[in-house]
Design a protein around this motif. Structure first.
Motif, PDB file in Angstrom:
ATOM      1  N   VAL A  25       1.178  29.483 -25.733  1.00  0.00           N
ATOM      2  CA  VAL A  25       1.154  30.752 -24.996  1.00  0.00           C
ATOM      3  C   VAL A  25       2.522  31.429 -25.073  1.00  0.00           C
ATOM      4  O   VAL A  25       2.622  32.647 -25.291  1.00  0.00           O
ATOM      5  N   ALA A  26       3.597  30.653 -24.916  1.00  0.00           N
ATOM      6  CA  ALA A  26       4.944  31.218 -24.988  1.00  0.00           C
ATOM      7  C   ALA A  26       5.228  31.767 -26.376  1.00  0.00           C
ATOM      8  O   ALA A  26       5.865  32.818 -26.524  1.00  0.00           O
ATOM      9  N   ALA A  27       4.752  31.061 -27.412  1.00  0.00           N
ATOM     10  CA  ALA A  27       4.977  31.518 -28.778  1.00  0.00           C
ATOM     11  C   ALA A  27       4.296  32.866 -29.019  1.00  0.00           C
ATOM     12  O   ALA A  27       4.854  33.754 -29.669  1.00  0.00           O
ATOM     13  N   ILE A  28       3.083  33.024 -28.494  1.00  0.00           N
ATOM     14  CA  ILE A  28       2.374  34.295 -28.653  1.00  0.00           C
ATOM     15  C   ILE A  28       3.127  35.415 -27.945  1.00  0.00           C
ATOM     16  O   ILE A  28       3.324  36.511 -28.488  1.00  0.00           O
ATOM     17  N   ALA A  29       3.590  35.137 -26.721  1.00  0.00           N
ATOM     18  CA  ALA A  29       4.300  36.164 -25.951  1.00  0.00           C
ATOM     19  C   ALA A  29       5.613  36.560 -26.622  1.00  0.00           C
ATOM     20  O   ALA A  29       5.977  37.741 -26.659  1.00  0.00           O
ATOM     21  N   PHE A 110      -3.122  33.179 -32.569  1.00  0.00           N
ATOM     22  CA  PHE A 110      -1.751  32.855 -32.954  1.00  0.00           C
ATOM     23  C   PHE A 110      -1.644  32.499 -34.442  1.00  0.00           C
ATOM     24  O   PHE A 110      -0.872  33.121 -35.189  1.00  0.00           O
ATOM     25  N   PHE A 111      -2.411  31.501 -34.889  1.00  0.00           N
ATOM     26  CA  PHE A 111      -2.253  30.992 -36.252  1.00  0.00           C
ATOM     27  C   PHE A 111      -2.911  31.899 -37.297  1.00  0.00           C
ATOM     28  O   PHE A 111      -2.260  32.321 -38.256  1.00  0.00           O
ATOM     29  N   ARG A 112      -4.212  32.158 -37.147  1.00  0.00           N
ATOM     30  CA  ARG A 112      -4.912  32.959 -38.165  1.00  0.00           C
ATOM     31  C   ARG A 112      -4.750  34.455 -37.943  1.00  0.00           C
ATOM     32  O   ARG A 112      -4.944  35.242 -38.873  1.00  0.00           O
ATOM     33  N   GLY A 113      -4.385  34.867 -36.731  1.00  0.00           N
ATOM     34  CA  GLY A 113      -4.160  36.278 -36.491  1.00  0.00           C
ATOM     35  C   GLY A 113      -2.721  36.681 -36.770  1.00  0.00           C
ATOM     36  O   GLY A 113      -2.425  37.353 -37.753  1.00  0.00           O
ATOM     37  N   VAL A 131       0.886  27.709 -46.056  1.00  0.00           N
ATOM     38  CA  VAL A 131       1.949  27.604 -45.054  1.00  0.00           C
ATOM     39  C   VAL A 131       1.364  27.633 -43.647  1.00  0.00           C
ATOM     40  O   VAL A 131       1.757  26.837 -42.774  1.00  0.00           O
ATOM     41  N   THR A 132       0.409  28.528 -43.407  1.00  0.00           N
ATOM     42  CA  THR A 132      -0.215  28.612 -42.084  1.00  0.00           C
ATOM     43  C   THR A 132      -0.958  27.329 -41.747  1.00  0.00           C
ATOM     44  O   THR A 132      -0.877  26.825 -40.614  1.00  0.00           O
ATOM     45  N   SER A 133      -1.679  26.773 -42.714  1.00  0.00           N
ATOM     46  CA  SER A 133      -2.430  25.533 -42.483  1.00  0.00           C
ATOM     47  C   SER A 133      -1.490  24.362 -42.236  1.00  0.00           C
ATOM     48  O   SER A 133      -1.752  23.505 -41.385  1.00  0.00           O
ATOM     49  N   ALA A 134      -0.385  24.317 -42.978  1.00  0.00           N
ATOM     50  CA  ALA A 134       0.601  23.253 -42.770  1.00  0.00           C
ATOM     51  C   ALA A 134       1.226  23.368 -41.389  1.00  0.00           C
ATOM     52  O   ALA A 134       1.403  22.366 -40.680  1.00  0.00           O
ATOM     53  N   LEU A 135       1.571  24.603 -40.984  1.00  0.00           N
ATOM     54  CA  LEU A 135       2.155  24.815 -39.664  1.00  0.00           C
ATOM     55  C   LEU A 135       1.167  24.413 -38.572  1.00  0.00           C
ATOM     56  O   LEU A 135       1.537  23.777 -37.580  1.00  0.00           O
ATOM     57  N   TYR A 136      -0.107  24.760 -38.765  1.00  0.00           N
ATOM     58  CA  TYR A 136      -1.150  24.413 -37.795  1.00  0.00           C
ATOM     59  C   TYR A 136      -1.254  22.894 -37.631  1.00  0.00           C
ATOM     60  O   TYR A 136      -1.313  22.383 -36.507  1.00  0.00           O
ATOM     61  N   SER A 137      -1.267  22.176 -38.763  1.00  0.00           N
ATOM     62  CA  SER A 137      -1.389  20.714 -38.691  1.00  0.00           C
ATOM     63  C   SER A 137      -0.137  20.078 -38.107  1.00  0.00           C
ATOM     64  O   SER A 137      -0.227  19.121 -37.331  1.00  0.00           O
TER      65      SER A 137
END
Length: 262
Positions: A25-29, A110-113, A131-137
């Motif tokens: 949540v903080a990352a999104i904000a 956050f991740f896919r948007g 990169v997004t998939s690696a960050l997600y995992s």
């Protein structure tokens, strides 16, 4: 806060789970200054478009992800790896529903948007997805196990971060969990790219959370078979294969609905 009478329900929530969600949540904000600086103003700037079939995609994603996972659970009960719970805690089962609604909305936004949308501006489609998939995992794998901070204090967050890297010391766990999370990230990113919308990945994400959570409360694990099968239906090489099957079904369904439009 809970100890001083503010938000007392937090006292019943494991700190590691709360801390992980709070970070997202903080990352999104805190992404707002970044988005403002690179002048992202609308959905099209993220390679997203309005989806008139959002209800269809949401339901399809939920079923495509949930049904194969529940079928896997049924097979594991038949072969004795899991056994059915003698009694089902319906209250605990009902708590899965809000989790299956809220978590996919936050994480997909956050991740896919945001993250994938920003990376796509580089023009490197496949690299952005990887990169997004690696960050997600990594974000999901780098977290302390539950009950790490049994006594919650102001320093509990630092304690959680310090224990987040412990799982990388176990190569079997890395192979069983990290790779499955990476594949899930690829599937969700592909669903987003194929539909230019977040509704299909939200449905897929919700289906996985609901099916895994419901099965975990209706059955109990009898045998741990790492790296083939871990503590739940989303950890291990076998769930990795089920994820690949889900990807094929999703692609087939998208092709089917695409052909119907022609």
């Amino acid at each position: 806060m809970a100890a001083h009478g503010f938000l007392p329900f937090l006292a019943n929530v494991d700190f590691e789970r709360y801390f992980h969600r709070a970070l997202l949540v903080a990352a999104i904000a805190l992404l707002w200054p970044l988005l403002h600086s690179i002048r992202l103003r609308s959905m099209r700037d993220f390679d997203l478009a309005p989806n008139p079939n959002w209800k269809r995609d949401l339901l399809a994603g939920f079923l495509v992800a949930g049904i194969p996972l529940l079928c896997l659970g049924g097979i594991l009960i038949l072969v004795g790896i899991y056994s059915r719970q003698p009694m089902v805690n319906w209250f605990a089962l009902g708590k899965i529903i809000p989790t299956a609604i809220v978590v996919p909305l936050i994480e997909e936004a956050f991740f896919r948007g945001l993250i994938l949308g920003v990376l796509l501006r580089s023009g490197r489609r496949y690299m952005s997805i990887l990169v997004t998939s690696a960050l997600y995992s990594i974000v999901h794998f780098l977290k302390a196990s539950e009950q790490t901070s049994t006594l919650v204090a102001w320093t509990s967050g630092f304690n959680s971060i310090a224990h987040s890297f412990a799982q990388f010391a176990d190569p079997i766990l890395v192979m069983a969990s990290f790779t499955t999370l990476f594949l899930i990230g690829l599937i969700l990113a592909d669903a987003r790219m194929q539909t230019h919308s977040l509704w299909l990945p939200i449905g897929l994400h919700a289906g996985w959370i609901f099916a895994n959570g419901a099965f975990s409360r209706m059955a109990q694990l009898e045998i741990v078979m790492l790296p083939w099968l871990g503590r739940n239906l989303l950890v291990g090489i076998v769930p990795l294969g089920v994820g690949g099957l889900t990807w094929l079904i999703m692609r087939g369904w998208l092709k089917y609905v695409g052909d119907r439009k022609v």
